[in-house]
Design a protein around this motif. Sequence first.
Motif, PDB file in Angstrom:
ATOM      1  N   GLY A  61      29.616  40.659  19.129  1.00 39.23           N
ATOM      2  CA  GLY A  61      30.855  41.452  19.047  1.00 39.23           C
ATOM      3  C   GLY A  61      31.559  41.283  17.713  1.00 39.23           C
ATOM      4  O   GLY A  61      32.401  42.101  17.331  1.00 39.23           O
ATOM      5  N   LYS A  62      31.223  40.207  16.987  1.00 38.09           N
ATOM      6  CA  LYS A  62      31.835  39.939  15.681  1.00 38.09           C
ATOM      7  C   LYS A  62      30.774  39.792  14.602  1.00 38.09           C
ATOM      8  O   LYS A  62      30.940  39.043  13.654  1.00 38.09           O
ATOM      9  CB  LYS A  62      32.679  38.663  15.751  1.00 38.09           C
ATOM     10  N   LYS A  63      29.659  40.495  14.772  1.00 38.83           N
ATOM     11  CA  LYS A  63      28.555  40.428  13.797  1.00 38.83           C
ATOM     12  C   LYS A  63      28.106  38.986  13.559  1.00 38.83           C
ATOM     13  O   LYS A  63      27.829  38.572  12.441  1.00 38.83           O
ATOM     14  CB  LYS A  63      28.961  41.089  12.467  1.00 38.83           C
ATOM     15  N   SER A 101      28.412  37.217   9.756  1.00 37.26           N
ATOM     16  CA  SER A 101      29.482  37.735   8.882  1.00 37.26           C
ATOM     17  C   SER A 101      30.423  36.639   8.398  1.00 37.26           C
ATOM     18  O   SER A 101      31.557  36.920   8.000  1.00 37.26           O
ATOM     19  CB  SER A 101      30.263  38.827   9.611  1.00 37.26           C
ATOM     20  N   GLY A 102      29.973  35.386   8.444  1.00 39.12           N
ATOM     21  CA  GLY A 102      30.783  34.278   7.913  1.00 39.12           C
ATOM     22  C   GLY A 102      31.608  33.610   8.998  1.00 39.12           C
ATOM     23  O   GLY A 102      31.303  33.727  10.183  1.00 39.12           O
ATOM     24  N   GLY A 103      32.653  32.902   8.575  1.00 35.53           N
ATOM     25  CA  GLY A 103      33.533  32.263   9.548  1.00 35.53           C
ATOM     26  C   GLY A 103      34.226  33.327  10.384  1.00 35.53           C
ATOM     27  O   GLY A 103      34.606  34.384   9.865  1.00 35.53           O
ATOM     28  N   LEU A 105      37.043  35.130  11.621  1.00 31.03           N
ATOM     29  CA  LEU A 105      38.372  35.203  11.004  1.00 31.03           C
ATOM     30  C   LEU A 105      39.476  34.843  11.994  1.00 31.03           C
ATOM     31  O   LEU A 105      40.539  34.362  11.591  1.00 31.03           O
ATOM     32  CB  LEU A 105      38.591  36.590  10.385  1.00 31.03           C
ATOM     33  N   GLY A 149      30.462  32.730   4.552  1.00 25.65           N
ATOM     34  CA  GLY A 149      29.771  31.561   5.102  1.00 25.65           C
ATOM     35  C   GLY A 149      28.386  31.910   5.630  1.00 25.65           C
ATOM     36  O   GLY A 149      27.485  31.071   5.634  1.00 25.65           O
ATOM     37  N   ASN A 172      33.216  35.079  -0.570  1.00 23.96           N
ATOM     38  CA  ASN A 172      34.292  34.089  -0.420  1.00 23.96           C
ATOM     39  C   ASN A 172      35.426  34.327  -1.409  1.00 23.96           C
ATOM     40  O   ASN A 172      36.598  34.185  -1.078  1.00 23.96           O
ATOM     41  CB  ASN A 172      33.729  32.673  -0.588  1.00 23.96           C
TER      42      ASN A 172
HETATM   43  C1  LIG Z   1      34.043  30.420   6.031  1.00 24.18           C
HETATM   44  C2  LIG Z   1      34.724  31.434   5.220  1.00 24.18           C
HETATM   45  C3  LIG Z   1      34.565  31.211   3.736  1.00 24.18           C
HETATM   46  O1  LIG Z   1      35.028  32.060   3.003  1.00 24.18           O
HETATM   47  O2  LIG Z   1      34.006  30.185   3.305  1.00 24.18           O
HETATM   48  C4  LIG Z   1      34.195  32.801   5.517  1.00 24.18           C
HETATM   49  O3  LIG Z   1      33.030  32.996   5.752  1.00 24.18           O
HETATM   50  S1  LIG Z   1      35.356  33.988   5.547  1.00 24.18           S
HETATM   51  C5  LIG Z   1      34.614  35.350   6.368  1.00 24.18           C
HETATM   52  C6  LIG Z   1      33.960  36.226   5.404  1.00 24.18           C
HETATM   53  N1  LIG Z   1      33.537  37.366   6.142  1.00 24.18           N
HETATM   54  C7  LIG Z   1      34.259  38.493   6.171  1.00 24.18           C
HETATM   55  O4  LIG Z   1      35.351  38.618   5.617  1.00 24.18           O
HETATM   56  C8  LIG Z   1      33.643  39.648   6.966  1.00 24.18           C
HETATM   57  C9  LIG Z   1      34.593  40.786   7.149  1.00 24.18           C
HETATM   58  N2  LIG Z   1      33.923  41.834   7.888  1.00 24.18           N
HETATM   59  C10 LIG Z   1      33.231  42.809   7.261  1.00 24.18           C
HETATM   60  O5  LIG Z   1      33.150  42.883   6.030  1.00 24.18           O
HETATM   61  C11 LIG Z   1      32.585  43.837   8.133  1.00 24.18           C
HETATM   62  O6  LIG Z   1      33.066  43.693   9.471  1.00 24.18           O
HETATM   63  C12 LIG Z   1      31.034  43.693   8.172  1.00 24.18           C
HETATM   64  C13 LIG Z   1      30.587  42.279   8.488  1.00 24.18           C
HETATM   65  C14 LIG Z   1      30.462  44.136   6.804  1.00 24.18           C
HETATM   66  C15 LIG Z   1      30.455  44.603   9.265  1.00 24.18           C
HETATM   67  O7  LIG Z   1      30.938  45.940   9.073  1.00 24.18           O
HETATM   68  P1  LIG Z   1      30.572  47.054  10.145  1.00 24.18           P
HETATM   69  O8  LIG Z   1      31.239  48.311   9.709  1.00 24.18           O
HETATM   70  O9  LIG Z   1      29.090  47.079  10.341  1.00 24.18           O
HETATM   71  O10 LIG Z   1      31.143  46.545  11.524  1.00 24.18           O
HETATM   72  P2  LIG Z   1      32.668  46.299  11.910  1.00 24.18           P
HETATM   73  O11 LIG Z   1      33.514  46.028  10.728  1.00 24.18           O
HETATM   74  O12 LIG Z   1      33.108  47.389  12.820  1.00 24.18           O
HETATM   75  O13 LIG Z   1      32.545  44.926  12.718  1.00 24.18           O
HETATM   76  C16 LIG Z   1      32.309  44.862  14.110  1.00 24.18           C
HETATM   77  C17 LIG Z   1      33.326  43.946  14.694  1.00 24.18           C
HETATM   78  O14 LIG Z   1      33.088  42.624  14.196  1.00 24.18           O
HETATM   79  C18 LIG Z   1      34.309  42.107  13.688  1.00 24.18           C
HETATM   80  N3  LIG Z   1      34.018  41.127  12.643  1.00 24.18           N
HETATM   81  C19 LIG Z   1      33.155  41.267  11.613  1.00 24.18           C
HETATM   82  N4  LIG Z   1      33.141  40.170  10.870  1.00 24.18           N
HETATM   83  C20 LIG Z   1      34.010  39.305  11.423  1.00 24.18           C
HETATM   84  C21 LIG Z   1      34.436  37.990  11.105  1.00 24.18           C
HETATM   85  N5  LIG Z   1      33.951  37.325  10.054  1.00 24.18           N
HETATM   86  N6  LIG Z   1      35.348  37.410  11.909  1.00 24.18           N
HETATM   87  C22 LIG Z   1      35.825  38.073  12.979  1.00 24.18           C
HETATM   88  N7  LIG Z   1      35.469  39.305  13.321  1.00 24.18           N
HETATM   89  C23 LIG Z   1      34.567  39.929  12.556  1.00 24.18           C
HETATM   90  C24 LIG Z   1      35.034  43.320  13.172  1.00 24.18           C
HETATM   91  O15 LIG Z   1      36.407  43.062  13.015  1.00 24.18           O
HETATM   92  C25 LIG Z   1      34.755  44.311  14.271  1.00 24.18           C
HETATM   93  O16 LIG Z   1      35.611  44.029  15.361  1.00 24.18           O
HETATM   94  P3  LIG Z   1      36.269  45.216  16.228  1.00 24.18           P
HETATM   95  O17 LIG Z   1      35.075  45.889  16.871  1.00 24.18           O
HETATM   96  O18 LIG Z   1      37.150  44.479  17.217  1.00 24.18           O
HETATM   97  O19 LIG Z   1      36.989  46.081  15.267  1.00 24.18           O
END
Ligand SMILES: C[C@@H](C(=O)O)C(=O)SCCNC(=O)CCNC(=O)[C@H](O)C(C)(C)COP(=O)(O)OP(=O)(O)OC[C@H]1O[C@@H](n2cnc3c(N)ncnc32)[C@H](O)[C@@H]1OP(=O)(O)O
Length: 292
Positions: A61-63, A101-103, A105, A149, A172
């Motif tokens: 649900g959160k990739k 998709s990393g940590g 959020l 992540g 990041n």
């Molecule tokens: C540990 C830390 C660090 O920086 O060191 C990290 O890793 S920071 C985390 C870095 N990662 C991110 O910022 C990822 C941000 N998300 C995205 O860029 C995008 O969601 C993608 C991963 C490219 C997927 O895009 P796509 O259009 O295919 O799907 P989508 O956006 O509708 O995502 C499907 C559902 O997954 C959720 N989702 C995706 N990535 C998530 C995450 N990292 N945490 C929590 N929820 C997340 C979306 O909000 C959405 O929820 P709903 O269906 O409820 O709307």
Amino acid sequence: MKLFTASCSWIPRFISYRGLSSLNSNLRDTKDLLIKYNGGTVDLVKDTTTGIATISLNNPGKKNALTGKMMVELADNISELETWGGGKGLILTGTEGSFCSGGDLDFVKKVLTPELGFQMSCFMHDTLSRLHQLPMISVALIQGGAFGGGAELTTACDFRTMTESARIGFVNIKMGVITGFSGGTRLTRILGQRKALDILCSGRSLDCNDAKTIGLVDLVIPDMDSLDKTKSWLIKNYCTWDTEIIRRVKQVTLAAAEMDIETSLARERILFSQLWGGPAQKAAVSKNLKHN
Ligand SMILES: C[C@@H](C(=O)O)C(=O)SCCNC(=O)CCNC(=O)[C@H](O)C(C)(C)COP(=O)(O)OP(=O)(O)OC[C@H]1O[C@@H](n2cnc3c(N)ncnc32)[C@H](O)[C@@H]1OP(=O)(O)O
């Protein structure tokens, strides 16, 4: 400009890689803390016939974003693999067409203090160092997306396969931080400093062609049956040999990469001589093999 770290007086002044063990006393406390942040699972399957284990990140649900509980489960899976003498290979991947998709959020927002970030980082460094040091050949299968992540996780593996439609991004920097799961150090060791700086400081995401061209990815595969294809590639290329031999080759390369040369050579001599005259060598020398 005032440095943010000025307020982080609790950070130990000197932390060496080998000094990680001195931080281990905190890992149990961190585990107790992380496990409270629920959601998702990390599932380990060990195929005793092939000697290939698969770890699947499962929070579709959160990739497949990583919650605290998933970090703990990943650590526990690595602990289990550390005791599996029959292991030849490991595939790290995600479920339902995504890698990670990393940590998560929602979890990240609840632990936004330097102290908790440090604890999480120590925990993930320990887990990924132990993954990297497993005496088996590890491959990250990147499908869908590997971001932040999630991209970092792939750098703890020996090899990476990537599906044609997948993307990988060390995003990041766009999230206001740097790599927290050891991906900065590991990416630099894989690519060299200049290419790693380009990837980390631009935060750009790469498609399979970019990733293959810079040397981050070893094999590009079609989207269909990507797990089977990765498994076949791993077995065919590296895992047809006797388990003990594969595990020793991995250990030699780890020692060479991470230890001084005399210590590494001493270890290689021992790992070698324990195989000399063994059944695998006796069988091979009796066959009059031609290697051309
Ligand atoms: C540990 C830390 C660090 O920086 O060191 C990290 O890793 S920071 C985390 C870095 N990662 C991110 O910022 C990822 C941000 N998300 C995205 O860029 C995008 O969601 C993608 C991963 C490219 C997927 O895009 P796509 O259009 O295919 O799907 P989508 O956006 O509708 O995502 C499907 C559902 O997954 C959720 N989702 C995706 N990535 C998530 C995450 N990292 N945490 C929590 N929820 C997340 C979306 O909000 C959405 O929820 P709903 O269906 O409820 O709307």
